[in-house]
Scaffold this motif. Sequence first.
Motif, PDB file in Angstrom:
ATOM      1  N   THR A  68     -11.887   2.761   1.266  1.00 31.06           N
ATOM      2  CA  THR A  68     -11.210   1.619   0.334  1.00 31.06           C
ATOM      3  C   THR A  68     -11.545   0.246   0.625  1.00 31.06           C
ATOM      4  N   ILE A 106       0.793  -1.153  -0.155  1.00 28.53           N
ATOM      5  CA  ILE A 106       0.059   0.155  -0.101  1.00 28.53           C
ATOM      6  C   ILE A 106       0.932   1.103  -0.088  1.00 28.53           C
ATOM      7  N   CYS A 119      -5.617   1.830  -4.118  1.00 32.65           N
ATOM      8  CA  CYS A 119      -5.398   2.678  -2.987  1.00 32.65           C
ATOM      9  C   CYS A 119      -5.560   3.872  -3.220  1.00 32.65           C
ATOM     10  N   GLY A 121      -5.453   1.637   1.804  1.00 34.69           N
ATOM     11  CA  GLY A 121      -5.604   0.647   1.051  1.00 34.69           C
ATOM     12  C   GLY A 121      -6.289  -0.675   1.580  1.00 34.69           C
TER      13      GLY A 121
END
Lengths: 333, 333
Positions: free
Chosen positions: A288, A135, A294, A315
């Motif tokens: 998310t 991420i 992300c 993310g």
Amino acid sequence: MNEPKNVAIVGATGAVGVEMLQCLEQRNFPVKNLTLLASARSAGKRMTFRGAEIEIQELTHDSFQGIDIALFSAGGGISKEFAPSAAAAGAIVIDNSSAFRMEDDVPLVVPEINGDQALKAPRGIIANPNCSTIITLMALAPLHSAFGLKSIIASTYQAVSGSGAQGILELEEQIQAMAKGDPITPKVYQHPIVSNVIPEVDAFTESGYTKEELKMLHEGRKILNLPELRVSCTCVRVPVVRSHSISVTAQFDQEVSVEAARAAYAGKPGVAVRDNPAERLYPVPLDTTGKDDCLVGRIRKNLVFNNALDLWVVGDQVRKGAALNAVQIAELL
Amino acid sequence: MNEPKNVAIVGATGAVGVEMLQCLEQRNFPVKNLTLLASARSAGKRMTFRGAEIEIQELTHDSFQGIDIALFSAGGGISKEFAPSAAAAGAIVIDNSSAFRMEDDVPLVVPEINGDQALKAPRGIIANPNCSTIITLMALAPLHSAFGLKSIIASTYQAVSGSGAQGILELEEQIQAMAKGDPITPKVYQHPIVSNVIPEVDAFTESGYTKEELKMLHEGRKILNLPELRVSCTCVRVPVVRSHSISVTAQFDQEVSVEAARAAYAGKPGVAVRDNPAERLYPVPLDTTGKDDCLVGRIRKNLVFNNALDLWVVGDQVRKGAALNAVQIAELL
């Protein structure tokens, strides 16, 4: 992706295994036959894939005959024991554990960043990176391409689903207990996780850093092919069910402005900018969860260093941080 | 502290006001007479101090006749309007809001760090610093004395009680809703706070930083008397009832080791080291709640910069971050 493949999921009943199955289905991955493998405890249970029920089989060393792609997500011990058998049987292993990530002859792949590496797997094993690392790098790779990444300082806000289904259960039970005013006894974590944050993710090393904190250093260097990259990280578990957030300070070789940083994300797959302070727009974990992208926001000039930015990236670590990334690797093959 | 004082608490019914009353009682502050002031809505209610009931009075410009010390914690607007009246009536104002903190003729005081400043208050107003700033500096001041502080990079994990009683209520209501599976509608915060983290504390400024994030820069420079100090901060609200945690990277002028850093806290009041990775010992918010001391742990060499440490500090922001610090300032007078 033309010819349908025989795919196996090892650890099919875990949080990431369940998500892998969903990613295969949602992305129309060309699956000829799907084999679900798990411990003896789960064998015989059924899971649904494309409307059909598939019975879970017990994982053994003979489970991989005829398998083209084996997605492993059952912990490092299982990967170490069974991935070589899968590779020997001719499968390409995509392993979500940390077992092989730092081995020289195992590529460590985030498809959007170093997807070309997936085609060079001499041992038949490709490693999926650590979730927080994926991420964070999804946010930093476009900036690295534009400005040259020099160092990362990161503090994480990691969801309990990073500990698997048991982490989710622990938070849910403690939320029930707190709602009723019942006492809370931690089981999965060292401390209660409801109404608390815990700066301990994975085991401590001699350096005082946890293994999780050092992953962003070692895996980040390997994925970005930056052996000199400096990374210092603090990993913290927070009472969030799903999606990791990371507060990042990144220093670059070249001068960088907030506008240029935002522009660097244009056309980059898998990452989107949500960043408008005037409108109070920035990413949060609930945005998310269940999503592929992300999100990056709070981009601003760092006030300590030159050529540095502070930013906030979020993310879904079960999805892009694990299952989706593994399925994306499979798509490259 | 010899002669008993007439003390007033402005904002007596708020989270910090209630804690101020408790701190006065627990610390045996020499109170002659305690006056509790609040809005008309709360006037007539009663609170207990040393076993006696005290009726809350409505705050007016005439509330401060005969008051020696007025502890303000009712928001910046109330402080701006009423603190000058209190000072004009002869009271020393100790103000927990941000209204006067950066004014040159108002000392900004953490007793353990710059307590001497409390004796120089030309306007009769002393400001109590921002809560995250107090807690972070309680961890950094002993290290600054030993090694010379150069810069701070901080990411916060701030409890909902930092938003007052309404923040606590919001989290509690959302925990009840989540336990029952009911929908969640945020009121106090821009997003749900249960199972979420929100990188927005206080209002955004043009720079992209929030006011809260800039407080650690400006207030840190003033408290430590380090006009060149560089600070970059990311402030994040987390679903914790009480106690703020801060992940800190601090760079120093001189070389610093983990052992030397731990040793620097010996004999320092108000801060204690809880740091033994081998025993999985480190501070968490539940450990400091209702306690006076800030706790420091996870002390390790930062892996990006020379002469730098990463550390984790936790403190009860209602107590040391607000009420206790204000009462400690009163004790200095």
